[in-house]
Design a protein around this motif. Structure first.
Motif, mmCIF file in Angstrom:
data_model
loop_
_atom_site.group_PDB
_atom_site.id
_atom_site.type_symbol
_atom_site.label_atom_id
_atom_site.label_comp_id
_atom_site.label_asym_id
_atom_site.label_seq_id
_atom_site.Cartn_x
_atom_site.Cartn_y
_atom_site.Cartn_z
ATOM 1 N N ASP A 1 24.147 4.782 12.080
ATOM 2 C CA ASP A 1 24.308 3.744 11.061
ATOM 3 C C ASP A 1 24.427 4.330 9.659
ATOM 4 O O ASP A 1 24.794 3.618 8.718
ATOM 5 C CB ASP A 1 23.157 2.739 11.123
ATOM 6 C CG ASP A 1 23.268 1.836 12.350
ATOM 7 O OD1 ASP A 1 24.348 1.811 12.973
ATOM 8 O OD2 ASP A 1 22.271 1.172 12.681
ATOM 9 N N ARG A 2 24.132 5.606 9.501
ATOM 10 C CA ARG A 2 24.372 6.275 8.218
ATOM 11 C C ARG A 2 25.835 6.120 7.824
ATOM 12 O O ARG A 2 26.171 5.995 6.642
ATOM 13 C CB ARG A 2 23.988 7.759 8.325
ATOM 14 C CG ARG A 2 24.524 8.654 7.231
ATOM 15 C CD ARG A 2 23.998 8.291 5.867
ATOM 16 N NE ARG A 2 24.488 9.199 4.848
ATOM 17 C CZ ARG A 2 24.705 8.848 3.592
ATOM 18 N NH1 ARG A 2 24.475 7.616 3.177
ATOM 19 N NH2 ARG A 2 25.155 9.735 2.723
ATOM 20 N N LEU A 3 26.721 6.105 8.802
ATOM 21 C CA LEU A 3 28.157 5.975 8.540
ATOM 22 C C LEU A 3 28.487 4.652 7.848
ATOM 23 O O LEU A 3 29.461 4.564 7.103
ATOM 24 C CB LEU A 3 28.949 6.080 9.846
ATOM 25 C CG LEU A 3 28.858 7.417 10.586
ATOM 26 C CD1 LEU A 3 29.453 7.298 11.976
ATOM 27 C CD2 LEU A 3 29.555 8.511 9.797
ATOM 28 N N CYS A 4 27.696 3.631 8.099
ATOM 29 C CA CYS A 4 27.943 2.319 7.488
ATOM 30 C C CYS A 4 27.736 2.353 5.973
ATOM 31 O O CYS A 4 28.188 1.445 5.266
ATOM 32 C CB CYS A 4 27.018 1.271 8.102
ATOM 33 S SG CYS A 4 27.208 1.056 9.880
ATOM 34 N N GLU A 5 27.064 3.380 5.489
ATOM 35 C CA GLU A 5 26.787 3.478 4.056
ATOM 36 C C GLU A 5 27.934 4.085 3.271
ATOM 37 O O GLU A 5 27.940 4.028 2.039
ATOM 38 C CB GLU A 5 25.510 4.298 3.832
ATOM 39 C CG GLU A 5 24.277 3.670 4.467
ATOM 40 C CD GLU A 5 23.040 4.532 4.326
ATOM 41 O OE1 GLU A 5 23.010 5.390 3.420
ATOM 42 O OE2 GLU A 5 22.101 4.349 5.123
ATOM 43 N N PHE A 6 28.924 4.675 3.952
ATOM 44 C CA PHE A 6 30.071 5.245 3.250
ATOM 45 C C PHE A 6 30.994 4.123 2.799
ATOM 46 O O PHE A 6 31.317 3.224 3.562
ATOM 47 C CB PHE A 6 30.839 6.219 4.148
ATOM 48 C CG PHE A 6 30.027 7.416 4.584
ATOM 49 C CD1 PHE A 6 29.136 8.029 3.721
ATOM 50 C CD2 PHE A 6 30.155 7.925 5.863
ATOM 51 C CE1 PHE A 6 28.382 9.123 4.115
ATOM 52 C CE2 PHE A 6 29.411 9.017 6.269
ATOM 53 C CZ PHE A 6 28.521 9.616 5.398
ATOM 54 N N LYS A 7 31.424 4.206 1.549
ATOM 55 C CA LYS A 7 32.278 3.156 0.985
ATOM 56 C C LYS A 7 33.471 3.783 0.260
ATOM 57 O O LYS A 7 33.328 4.786 -0.435
ATOM 58 C CB LYS A 7 31.492 2.302 -0.019
ATOM 59 C CG LYS A 7 30.234 1.651 0.535
ATOM 60 C CD LYS A 7 30.534 0.437 1.374
ATOM 61 C CE LYS A 7 29.277 -0.348 1.696
ATOM 62 N NZ LYS A 7 28.548 0.080 2.850
ATOM 63 N N ARG B 1 31.852 1.864 12.761
ATOM 64 C CA ARG B 1 30.918 1.904 11.635
ATOM 65 C C ARG B 1 31.582 2.246 10.304
ATOM 66 O O ARG B 1 30.941 2.148 9.264
ATOM 67 C CB ARG B 1 29.803 2.922 11.933
ATOM 68 C CG ARG B 1 28.819 2.445 12.989
ATOM 69 C CD ARG B 1 27.865 3.546 13.391
ATOM 70 N NE ARG B 1 26.747 3.061 14.175
ATOM 71 C CZ ARG B 1 26.780 2.838 15.484
ATOM 72 N NH1 ARG B 1 27.910 3.063 16.168
ATOM 73 N NH2 ARG B 1 25.714 2.393 16.118
ATOM 74 N N ILE B 2 32.834 2.660 10.327
ATOM 75 C CA ILE B 2 33.473 3.054 9.058
ATOM 76 C C ILE B 2 34.667 2.190 8.675
ATOM 77 O O ILE B 2 35.126 2.254 7.540
ATOM 78 C CB ILE B 2 33.926 4.539 9.097
ATOM 79 C CG1 ILE B 2 34.992 4.770 10.170
ATOM 80 C CG2 ILE B 2 32.736 5.465 9.266
ATOM 81 C CD1 ILE B 2 35.591 6.161 10.161
ATOM 82 N N VAL C 1 30.683 16.183 6.678
ATOM 83 C CA VAL C 1 29.675 15.568 7.546
ATOM 84 C C VAL C 1 29.948 15.974 8.985
ATOM 85 O O VAL C 1 31.107 16.021 9.419
ATOM 86 C CB VAL C 1 29.696 14.025 7.409
ATOM 87 C CG1 VAL C 1 28.639 13.382 8.307
ATOM 88 C CG2 VAL C 1 29.500 13.611 5.958
ATOM 89 N N VAL C 2 28.884 16.258 9.726
ATOM 90 C CA VAL C 2 29.016 16.712 11.110
ATOM 91 C C VAL C 2 28.186 15.818 12.032
ATOM 92 O O VAL C 2 27.048 15.470 11.699
ATOM 93 C CB VAL C 2 28.544 18.181 11.228
ATOM 94 C CG1 VAL C 2 28.349 18.575 12.668
ATOM 95 C CG2 VAL C 2 29.537 19.112 10.561
ATOM 96 N N GLU D 1 25.969 16.960 5.345
ATOM 97 C CA GLU D 1 25.136 16.046 6.122
ATOM 98 C C GLU D 1 25.361 16.282 7.608
ATOM 99 O O GLU D 1 26.483 16.571 8.032
ATOM 100 C CB GLU D 1 25.455 14.579 5.810
ATOM 101 C CG GLU D 1 25.132 14.160 4.399
ATOM 102 C CD GLU D 1 25.357 12.670 4.170
ATOM 103 O OE1 GLU D 1 25.583 11.924 5.166
ATOM 104 O OE2 GLU D 1 25.312 12.236 3.010
ATOM 105 N N THR D 2 24.297 16.129 8.373
ATOM 106 C CA THR D 2 24.383 16.194 9.821
ATOM 107 C C THR D 2 23.713 14.952 10.391
ATOM 108 O O THR D 2 22.586 14.624 10.011
ATOM 109 C CB THR D 2 23.683 17.457 10.368
ATOM 110 O OG1 THR D 2 24.313 18.612 9.809
ATOM 111 C CG2 THR D 2 23.766 17.515 11.877
#
Length: 196
Positions: free
Chosen positions: A18-24, A48-49, A116-117, A154-155
């Protein structure tokens, strides 16, 4: 005296993806092998993106990272005008992305961007190593790239991805060689033994 540095921010635990949902407002260039894209695991990333970003999936890579694929990746990333580099998969995808970051920026053809990985192979630790090994198709030589500059920013570690690929028994068997290496390595220390 030993120095241990963790450059990457780690996102772990349940629903780490869900970290991916924070990319804008990013143009996310995804490097993944065909196994990951054919298996449908890539869908867990894309869902999520897609709402706030655009993306391009590049999967023309081989199990052994090759300079030819790195060059093709750099060209595709520049054509897409990406603002973020995302590698998903085993060490093949991660090492290819590291090569893209290193050679692209070294040659001045790639702008700096977040890296990001998302590893999908239990225990390969490529996401934490300042090493990438690439080959040339016409040669049998391997070329190591060793620099902290290729470490990801980020990983994201989500065990759900590993469980989608390997049944529990296979996952444990896959991890055994890494545990042996961590414990018996010549330069091993109390930390490598603990994590092995």
């Amino acid at each position: 005296m030993e120095k241990i540095t963790f450059k990457s921010d780690l996102f772990i635990g349940e629903n780490a993806l869900d970290r991916l949902c924070e990319f804008k407002n990013e143009k996310i260039f995804i490097i993944a092998d065909r196994f990951i894209t054919n298996l449908g695991i890539i869908e867990a990333i894309i869902t999520r993106i897609t709402e706030h970003n655009t993306f391009f999936v590049f999967n023309d890579i081989s199990p052994k990272p090759q300079i030819e694929h790195i060059i093709a990746s750099i060209a595709a990333l520049n054509e897409f005008d990406g603002t973020m580099l995302l590698a998903i998969g085993s060490c093949a995808a991660i090492d290819t992305a590291k090569g893209v970051k290193f050679f692209g920026q070294k040659c001045g053809t790639l702008k700096a961007m977040p890296f990001v990985v998302i590893p999908t192979a239990d225990g390969n630790t490529s996401e934490a190593a300042s090493l990438s090994v690439v080959e040339k198709q016409t040669e049998t030589l391997k070329y190591p790239v060793v620099t902290d500059a290729i470490l990801p920013d980020e990983t994201i570690l989500d065990t759900a991805l590993i469980q989608m690929i390997f049944p529990k028994v296979e996952t444990e068997q896959w991890n055994v060689p890494h545990q042996i290496t961590a414990y018996s390595a010549k330069n091993g220390n109390q930390y490598s033994k603990a994590f092995g």
